[in-house]
Design a protein around this motif. Structure first.
Motif, mmCIF file in Angstrom:
data_model
loop_
_atom_site.group_PDB
_atom_site.id
_atom_site.type_symbol
_atom_site.label_atom_id
_atom_site.label_comp_id
_atom_site.label_asym_id
_atom_site.label_seq_id
_atom_site.Cartn_x
_atom_site.Cartn_y
_atom_site.Cartn_z
ATOM 1 N N HIS A 1 9.364 2.007 3.456
ATOM 2 C CA HIS A 1 10.147 3.184 3.107
ATOM 3 C C HIS A 1 9.185 4.341 2.868
ATOM 4 O O HIS A 1 7.972 4.168 2.905
ATOM 5 N N CYS A 2 9.731 5.522 2.637
ATOM 6 C CA CYS A 2 8.915 6.704 2.364
ATOM 7 C C CYS A 2 9.659 7.562 1.347
ATOM 8 O O CYS A 2 10.775 7.252 0.957
ATOM 9 N N GLY A 3 9.026 8.640 0.921
ATOM 10 C CA GLY A 3 9.658 9.520 -0.057
ATOM 11 C C GLY A 3 8.669 10.546 -0.565
ATOM 12 O O GLY A 3 7.710 10.895 0.125
ATOM 13 N N THR A 4 8.893 10.984 -1.787
ATOM 14 C CA THR A 4 8.043 12.004 -2.405
ATOM 15 C C THR A 4 7.728 11.608 -3.840
ATOM 16 O O THR A 4 8.621 11.174 -4.575
ATOM 17 N N GLU B 1 0.848 -1.193 0.000
ATOM 18 C CA GLU B 1 0.000 0.000 0.000
ATOM 19 C C GLU B 1 0.884 1.243 0.000
ATOM 20 O O GLU B 1 1.875 1.307 0.733
ATOM 21 N N GLU B 2 0.547 2.211 -0.848
ATOM 22 C CA GLU B 2 1.234 3.499 -0.850
ATOM 23 C C GLU B 2 0.235 4.552 -0.413
ATOM 24 O O GLU B 2 -0.829 4.687 -1.018
ATOM 25 N N ALA C 1 8.595 9.132 12.440
ATOM 26 C CA ALA C 1 7.889 8.175 13.299
ATOM 27 C C ALA C 1 6.401 8.480 13.289
ATOM 28 O O ALA C 1 5.989 9.627 13.232
ATOM 29 N N GLY C 2 5.605 7.437 13.331
ATOM 30 C CA GLY C 2 4.151 7.602 13.408
ATOM 31 C C GLY C 2 3.468 7.788 12.077
ATOM 32 O O GLY C 2 2.268 7.882 12.004
ATOM 33 N N LYS C 3 4.189 7.843 10.984
ATOM 34 C CA LYS C 3 3.561 8.000 9.666
ATOM 35 C C LYS C 3 3.205 6.646 9.139
ATOM 36 O O LYS C 3 3.812 5.664 9.379
ATOM 37 N N ASP D 1 4.185 7.257 2.123
ATOM 38 C CA ASP D 1 4.701 6.142 2.916
ATOM 39 C C ASP D 1 4.332 4.871 2.161
ATOM 40 O O ASP D 1 3.198 4.725 1.705
ATOM 41 N N PHE D 2 5.280 3.957 2.037
ATOM 42 C CA PHE D 2 5.029 2.683 1.376
ATOM 43 C C PHE D 2 5.015 1.598 2.444
ATOM 44 O O PHE D 2 5.985 1.411 3.181
ATOM 45 N N LEU D 3 3.878 0.922 2.553
ATOM 46 C CA LEU D 3 3.681 -0.078 3.597
ATOM 47 C C LEU D 3 3.656 -1.492 3.026
ATOM 48 O O LEU D 3 3.125 -1.715 1.925
ATOM 49 N N VAL D 4 4.246 -2.410 3.755
ATOM 50 C CA VAL D 4 4.159 -3.836 3.459
ATOM 51 C C VAL D 4 3.541 -4.484 4.689
ATOM 52 O O VAL D 4 4.078 -4.359 5.798
#
Length: 81
Positions: free
Chosen positions: A49-52, A18-19, A79-81, A40-43
């Protein structure tokens, strides 16, 4: 490589990807626009990881079309994102 072929090469697994974008900035000037959106990229619900994400748009015949996409990624996610 065509997108359809690239998608076919991804193996189905149990992972859930999920992004999530947040706080997007949108700027428009006449027939050009840009979207700047941190993500934020979630597995499996955990930030991997995160980015723009950056998306360039052009308005042609009254429709907004994507003219370019770029992104980066890093592991120094807040943190917390």
């Amino acid at each position: 490589m065509k997108t359809a072929l690239a998608v076919q090469r991804i193996r189905q697994g149990l992972e859930k990807y999920e992004e999530r974008i947040h706080d997007p900035l949108i700027r428009i000037d006449d027939d050009i626009a840009i979207i700047w959106a941190p993500y934020d990229f979630l597995v499996n619900g955990k930030v991997e990881h995160c980015g723009t994400d950056v998306v360039n748009l052009l308005r042609h015949d009254g429709r907004w079309l994507i003219s370019g996409i770029a992104d980066n990624s890093h592991n120094s996610c807040p943190a917390g994102k």
